[in-house]
Design an enzyme around this catalytic site. Structure first.
Site, PDB file in Angstrom:
ATOM      1  N   ARG A 174     -24.618  25.482  -7.663  1.00  0.00           N
ATOM      2  CA  ARG A 174     -24.060  25.496  -9.031  1.00  0.00           C
ATOM      3  C   ARG A 174     -24.911  26.452  -9.947  1.00  0.00           C
ATOM      4  O   ARG A 174     -25.201  26.087 -11.120  1.00  0.00           O
ATOM      5  CB  ARG A 174     -24.131  24.254  -9.384  1.00  0.00           C
ATOM      6  N   SER A 224     -16.364  16.532 -10.995  1.00  0.00           N
ATOM      7  CA  SER A 224     -17.394  15.770 -11.098  1.00  0.00           C
ATOM      8  C   SER A 224     -18.453  15.731 -12.173  1.00  0.00           C
ATOM      9  O   SER A 224     -18.776  17.084 -12.707  1.00  0.00           O
ATOM     10  CB  SER A 224     -18.191  16.400  -9.670  1.00  0.00           C
ATOM     11  N   GLU A 294     -23.286  18.088 -14.095  1.00  0.00           N
ATOM     12  CA  GLU A 294     -22.843  19.138 -13.866  1.00  0.00           C
ATOM     13  C   GLU A 294     -21.765  19.544 -14.796  1.00  0.00           C
ATOM     14  O   GLU A 294     -21.373  20.775 -14.885  1.00  0.00           O
ATOM     15  CB  GLU A 294     -21.979  18.898 -12.254  1.00  0.00           C
TER      16      GLU A 294
END
Length: 301
Positions: A174, A224, A294
């Site tokens: 990520r 998420s 996130e």
């Protein structure tokens, strides 16, 4: 602000909207106003815009398709840049696809499947843009952008247009170089491979069915909320802590998937942030694990 109102109004940078509410541009349906929202339609307008903002030290933020981000209730100061429809073009050349930074990643995965090209099946449920996916090395189902990435054209914060290959991107979980070197992806090139259309379609259908069964797709969410800790799953930790269904204001930890927070109708950014902090504190106390969001929080607090 009056000085740069004149600058932006007179420049060839696309549509300029002042004091524009951002809630309608985010998948959480949350967010206060931007001082101004600018919508360039091509690379030239984008480069001119960013160079102008840089020269006059006007802060700017990019808004993709509004997923994976939480805009504060007070909104965002400075300029917010949202790529226009001119950045949603694409073209297939053999096993290579070139896609504009503003194109829906879901749409691109479907188009690739129809071409009989494999490699983008994982992206069928990621509700962001191509540019956003490159920025955060988006992934799912054991794959991610770095595995198919070939190159990207990027406007840096100075207004300079550069092309980065895989070796320049510093891809990680990520993460990409764009977290450290501010820039906007105008288009990206992905290297796919020919496969069996029926098998590609079956994989995508399987992933879609799994999402439908496990994720609150009909609710306003940002995907998420937390990264998965090494060797574990954020959703499992949150559910095990008994936090499913917990609500603060209009924000609720999803009963369907514990790593999603739903806007039940009137949630504020502060409601969501309070839930995020409660989850972090609970998991840290119970499991000794530091949960890393996130979701990117943008704007004035």
């Amino acid at each position: 602000m009056q000085q740069w109102k004149s600058l932006l109004s007179e420049a060839n940078v696309g549509a300029v909207l002042w004091n524009e509410p951002l809630a309608k541009y985010t998948t959480w349906k949350i967010g206060g106003p931007a001082d101004c929202l600018v919508v360039p339609e091509n690379k030239e307008q984008l480069a001119e815009l960013v160079a102008l903002l840089h020269a006059h030290r006007i802060p700017w933020t990019q808004l993709g398709r509004g997923s994976n981000m939480l805009v504060s209730d007070k909104g965002i100061r400075g300029a917010v840049i949202k790529l226009g429809q001119g950045f949603e073009e694409f073209r297939f050349e053999g096993e290579t696809v070139t896609a504009g930074g503003g194109l829906s990643l879901v749409k691109l995965s479907v188009l690739a499947g129809k071409q009989g090209l494999s490699g983008l099946e994982f992206a069928g449920g990621i509700p962001g843009s191509v540019g956003g996916a490159v920025y955060m090395n988006a992934g799912a189902h054991g794959s991610d952008v770095s595995r198919i990435f070939k190159s990207a054209d990027i406007v840096l914060e100075t207004g300079e247009l550069v092309t980065y290959a895989t070796k320049d991107m510093a891809f990680d979980y990520r993460h990409s170089i764009l977290h450290e070197r501010k820039g906007i992806v105008t288009e990206a090139v992905f290297e796919l491979q020919y496969g069996d259309r029926k098998e590609i379609s079956a994989r995508m259908a399987s992933y879609k069915d799994r999402r439908r069964r496990t994720q609150p797709l009909q609710s306003a969410t940002a995907g998420s909320v937390f990264r998965n800790p090494p060797g574990d799953h954020a959703a499992r930790l949150i559910e095990e802590a008994g936090l499913k269904g917990l609500r603060i204001g209009g924000a609720e930890i999803s009963l369907q998937h514990a790593n999603f927070i739903e806007n039940t109708g009137q949630a504020t950014a502060e409601d969501v942030l309070a839930l995020i902090e409660h989850i972090k504190e609970t998991i840290a106390k119970k499991n000794g694990i530091h949960m890393v969001p996130e979701v990117y929080v943008l704007g004035e607090r």
